[in-house]
Design a protein around this motif. Structure first.
Motif, short mmCIF file in Angstrom:
data_model
loop_
_atom_site.label_atom_id
_atom_site.label_comp_id
_atom_site.label_asym_id
_atom_site.label_seq_id
_atom_site.Cartn_x
_atom_site.Cartn_y
_atom_site.Cartn_z
N HIS A 39 10.00 -6.83 -0.54
CA HIS A 39 8.78 -6.09 -0.84
C HIS A 39 8.34 -5.19 0.30
CE1 HIS A 39 7.30 -9.05 -4.17
NE2 HIS A 39 8.53 -8.66 -4.33
N GLU A 40 8.97 -5.29 1.44
CA GLU A 40 8.53 -4.48 2.57
C GLU A 40 8.75 -3.01 2.30
OE1 GLU A 40 10.04 -5.56 6.31
OE2 GLU A 40 8.85 -7.39 6.46
N GLU A 41 7.78 -2.22 2.60
CA GLU A 41 7.85 -0.78 2.41
C GLU A 41 7.68 -0.11 3.77
OE1 GLU A 41 8.48 0.19 -0.51
OE2 GLU A 41 7.77 -1.37 -1.86
N GLN A 42 8.63 0.77 4.11
CA GLN A 42 8.52 1.46 5.39
C GLN A 42 7.42 2.51 5.31
OE1 GLN A 42 10.07 0.92 8.25
NE2 GLN A 42 11.05 -0.87 7.34
N SER A 43 6.63 2.57 6.34
CA SER A 43 5.58 3.59 6.40
C SER A 43 5.49 4.13 7.81
CB SER A 43 4.22 2.99 6.01
OG SER A 43 3.81 2.08 6.99
N SER A 44 5.00 5.32 7.91
CA SER A 44 4.75 5.88 9.24
C SER A 44 3.33 6.38 9.28
CB SER A 44 5.72 7.03 9.54
OG SER A 44 5.47 8.11 8.71
N THR A 54 5.08 10.19 15.99
CA THR A 54 5.24 9.44 14.74
C THR A 54 5.79 8.06 15.04
OG1 THR A 54 5.68 11.50 13.57
CG2 THR A 54 6.30 9.45 12.47
N GLU A 55 5.10 7.03 14.58
CA GLU A 55 5.55 5.67 14.79
C GLU A 55 5.66 4.97 13.45
OE1 GLU A 55 2.52 5.15 18.33
OE2 GLU A 55 3.96 3.51 18.26
N TYR A 56 6.68 4.14 13.30
CA TYR A 56 6.92 3.48 12.03
C TYR A 56 6.37 2.06 12.03
CZ TYR A 56 9.89 7.38 10.87
OH TYR A 56 10.34 8.64 10.60
N GLY A 57 5.79 1.70 10.92
CA GLY A 57 5.27 0.36 10.74
C GLY A 57 5.65 -0.14 9.36
N THR A 58 5.14 -1.27 8.98
CA THR A 58 5.47 -1.84 7.68
C THR A 58 4.22 -2.30 6.97
OG1 THR A 58 5.78 -4.05 8.62
CG2 THR A 58 7.73 -2.65 8.46
N VAL A 59 4.32 -2.35 5.66
CA VAL A 59 3.29 -2.96 4.83
C VAL A 59 3.99 -3.94 3.90
CG1 VAL A 59 3.37 -1.02 3.21
CG2 VAL A 59 1.47 -2.62 3.12
N THR A 60 3.49 -5.14 3.85
CA THR A 60 4.10 -6.19 3.02
C THR A 60 3.10 -6.66 1.99
OG1 THR A 60 5.40 -6.91 4.93
CG2 THR A 60 5.27 -8.41 3.05
N VAL A 61 3.53 -6.70 0.75
CA VAL A 61 2.69 -7.21 -0.34
C VAL A 61 3.30 -8.52 -0.81
CG1 VAL A 61 1.70 -6.74 -2.60
CG2 VAL A 61 2.10 -4.87 -1.01
N ASP A 63 3.65 -12.18 -2.90
CA ASP A 63 3.51 -12.54 -4.31
C ASP A 63 2.10 -13.04 -4.64
OD1 ASP A 63 6.12 -11.86 -4.85
OD2 ASP A 63 6.89 -13.87 -4.42
N ASN A 64 1.39 -13.54 -3.62
CA ASN A 64 0.03 -14.02 -3.83
C ASN A 64 -1.00 -12.90 -3.75
OD1 ASN A 64 0.21 -13.45 -1.13
ND2 ASN A 64 -0.70 -15.37 -0.43
N GLY A 65 -0.52 -11.65 -3.55
CA GLY A 65 -1.42 -10.51 -3.51
C GLY A 65 -1.94 -10.17 -2.14
N TRP A 66 -1.52 -10.90 -1.11
CA TRP A 66 -2.00 -10.66 0.24
C TRP A 66 -1.28 -9.44 0.81
CZ3 TRP A 66 -5.94 -12.72 2.97
CH2 TRP A 66 -5.99 -12.45 4.34
N ILE A 67 -2.05 -8.42 1.21
CA ILE A 67 -1.48 -7.19 1.76
C ILE A 67 -1.57 -7.25 3.28
CG2 ILE A 67 -1.64 -4.68 1.83
CD1 ILE A 67 -2.94 -4.74 -0.89
N LYS A 68 -0.44 -7.02 3.93
CA LYS A 68 -0.40 -7.02 5.39
C LYS A 68 0.21 -5.71 5.87
CE LYS A 68 0.15 -12.05 5.79
NZ LYS A 68 1.02 -13.15 6.30
N THR A 69 -0.50 -5.05 6.76
CA THR A 69 0.02 -3.83 7.37
C THR A 69 0.17 -4.05 8.86
OG1 THR A 69 -2.23 -2.96 7.64
CG2 THR A 69 -1.04 -2.33 5.65
N SER A 70 1.22 -3.47 9.43
CA SER A 70 1.44 -3.65 10.87
C SER A 70 0.50 -2.77 11.69
CB SER A 70 2.90 -3.32 11.22
OG SER A 70 3.20 -1.99 10.87
N ARG A 71 -0.10 -1.78 11.04
CA ARG A 71 -1.04 -0.90 11.73
C ARG A 71 -2.38 -0.91 11.01
NH1 ARG A 71 0.68 2.13 15.74
NH2 ARG A 71 2.91 2.11 16.18
N GLY A 72 -3.44 -0.76 11.78
CA GLY A 72 -4.78 -0.80 11.22
C GLY A 72 -5.27 0.57 10.80
#
Length: 545
Positions: A39-44, A54-61, A63-72
């Protein structure tokens, strides 16, 4: 100092977000993989002040619906403090906090009945509520900013996949042109609730829904101000004050027995508004938490549907290598004043705000012995947090108003690009799934009035107004040497307006959250229609039929 320097070096930063959804490759192509890509999606995250960095981070969704982003939301890498604050935001919306707050409120009421409601009893509630709202403002601000950033990232991911779908559709057998007088008819039975209502899982959810509808209405605003007018009228009636005998007269002289607009009279409304703020903030936090949970679960379903659509299109096109196009979600342009407001919002919604709050409380406790723990000492922290909370209320409303507009714009773009994909595939999109209110829908008068009030309270000039009021109250309290009367003068107007703003904020959240749920439900519905279309050979019929 690097992180702190980066934060203050780009105050109020609202970076553009670039997304490139990862390729979904079928299992038979990637025999070494047990399943699909994670489910990890690459984002910058691209800073608008320096697009070269430009720096790359990740956002993970999950299965329980909890969204986590590596950047705020500021574009900075999240650290332990951010993760702790995010967890506190979640905890604040739980039933445990709700019941704890109600238990404290009931104990306070019982003690007031037992001891006759002395002034100290009222001040304790005001101080406790002021501290609670002070910290709750930090959590609410963070919740708003984090959710807005997550939605921006989600829109970028979805748009990246839509752009990829278009490329793949042109390469596949679906790329055959459809006559403008002919469309592919889909009879997909999409049984979805497009009302935007939050699901009710238990009595607590039902109570929270009922309360949010009642308190977040025009009628509640009217009742609130009627109560304030009655309170002001009661202040004109002479009542026993805090003066000690011998008296100069009943209502005359320098030391009368009966006084108008006494300190006790001011404490009454402060206590009442404190209870309103305490209860309202608890329900608002719960409503926001349930909304975010609802949204997250829909996003999980949308991502799963998008991966399935991409897999089928890649199989049909025989293309397992072409990357999905990168999409940049542009941040809205802001005025200099809005950037300053955003910087203050960032301070409130980050660890910096918590450090300032703790420092203020420590300073207050340290002077308690010097002031003999008297009424003035009790009022100090309430006055400070009341003035800051007053400003926070205006800032939260102004920031939230812009967040709502940005999200509406981003989801409108997603819907438009979806409709372009539908045209390319030759699918009719039912009107109820375009994410917009039905045509001809007339809004009632109370809605129009409430909308006007919301806009008035959400202007950046309203924030300027709040600062002017705070300065005026500080000058007035200083002229009274910060006595009990002086502090109550600084406290009372701010608490009244802050309580009113909580009502306005609940109403705004009700409207915006409902619309967002409708948009995401429609977005998922459109994916189900596409999947249904891909499940069967296209049937072409004439519109004239």
């Amino acid at each position: 100092m690097g992180r702190i320097g980066e934060f203050f070096g780009n105050p109020g930063c609202r970076p553009d977000v670039c997304q490139r959804a990862p390729i979904v490759v079928p299992n038979f192509v990637l025999e070494s993989c047990a399943g699909k890509i994670s489910h990890e999606e690459q984002s910058s995250v691209v800073s608008t002040s320096d697009e070269s960095s430009t720096e790359y981070g990740t956002v993970t969704v999950g299965d329980n619906g909890w969204i986590k982003t590596s950047r705020g939301f500021t574009g900075l890498q999240k650290d332990l403090t951010d993760r702790i604050l995010d967890r506190l935001v979640w905890i604040a919306g739980t039933e445990y906090i709700f019941f704890t707050m109600w238990a404290i409120l009931i104990v306070w009421i019982v003690l007031g009945c037992v001891y006759g409601g002395p002034n100290v009893w009222q001040v304790v509630m005001q101080d406790g509520q002021s501290l609670q709202c002070y910290f709750w403002d930090t959590l609410l601000m963070r919740q708003q900013l984090t959710s807005a950033h997550e939605q921006k990232v989600i829109c970028g991911i979805v748009r990246s996949r839509i752009a990829g779908f278009k490329k793949l559709a042109r390469k596949s057998r679906l790329s055959q042109k459809v006559d403008e007088n002919e469309v592919t008819v889909t009879d997909a039975a999409v049984d979805m609730d497009l009302s935007g209502k939050l699901p009710i899982e238990n009595w607590y959810d039902k109570l929270a829904n009922w309360f949010s509808i009642i308190i977040g209405s025009l009628y509640s605003m009217i009742i609130f101000w009627i109560g304030i007018i009655i309170w002001i009228a009661c202040g004109v009636i002479p009542k026993p004050g805090e003066n000690q005998p011998p008296y100069s007269g009943e209502t005359t002289g320098s030391n009368p027995r009966l006084v108008k607009f006494s300190s006790t009279w001011q404490l009454y409304i402060n206590s009442a508004t404190a209870v309103v703020l305490l209860v309202s903030s608890m329900f608002l936090q719960n409503i926001r938490a349930r909304h975010d949970k609802f949204i997250s679960k829909f996003i999980v379903k949308i991502f799963a549907a998008d991966r399935e659509i991409e897999e089928r299109l890649r199989i049909d096109a025989g293309d397992f290598q072409t990357a999905n196009p990168a999409v940049k979600v542009i941040s809205s342009k802001r005025t200099a004043g809005q950037k300053i407001i955003d910087f203050y919002a960032d301070v409130v919604g980050t660890g910096i705000g918590v450090v300032i709050a703790i420092g203020a409380i420590v300073a207050w406790l340290s002077v308690g012995k010097v002031m003999n723990w008297d009424d003035n000492w009790w009022l100090i922290i309430g006055t400070y947090t009341g003035l800051i909370g007053f400003l926070d209320g205006f800032v939260i409303r102004e920031v939230y108003y812009r967040i709502v507009r940005d999200e509406e714009r981003n989801y409108e773009i997603v819907a438009q690009e979806d409709l372009e994909l539908f045209d390319l595939l030759g699918i009719n999109c039912p009107e109820q799934f375009n994410g917009k209110p039905p045509n001809g829908h007339k809004k009632p008068l109370d809605f129009k009035i409430s909308t006007w009030i919301n806009r008035l309270c959400s202007s950046q000039w309203s924030v300027v107004f709040s600062i002017i009021v705070i300065v005026a109250l500080i000058i007035a309290a200083s002229a009274l040497h910060w006595t009990t009367t002086g502090q109550l003068l600084a406290n009372t107007p701010t608490m009244i307006i802050e309580a009113f703003f909580m009502i306005v904020l609940i109403q705004a959240h009700n409207w915006a959250d409902c619309q967002r749920r409708v948009e995401l439900t429609a977005l998922l519905g459109r994916r189900q229609i596409i999947l249904h279309h891909l499940d069967r050979p296209p049937t072409v019929v004439s519109k004239e039929e």
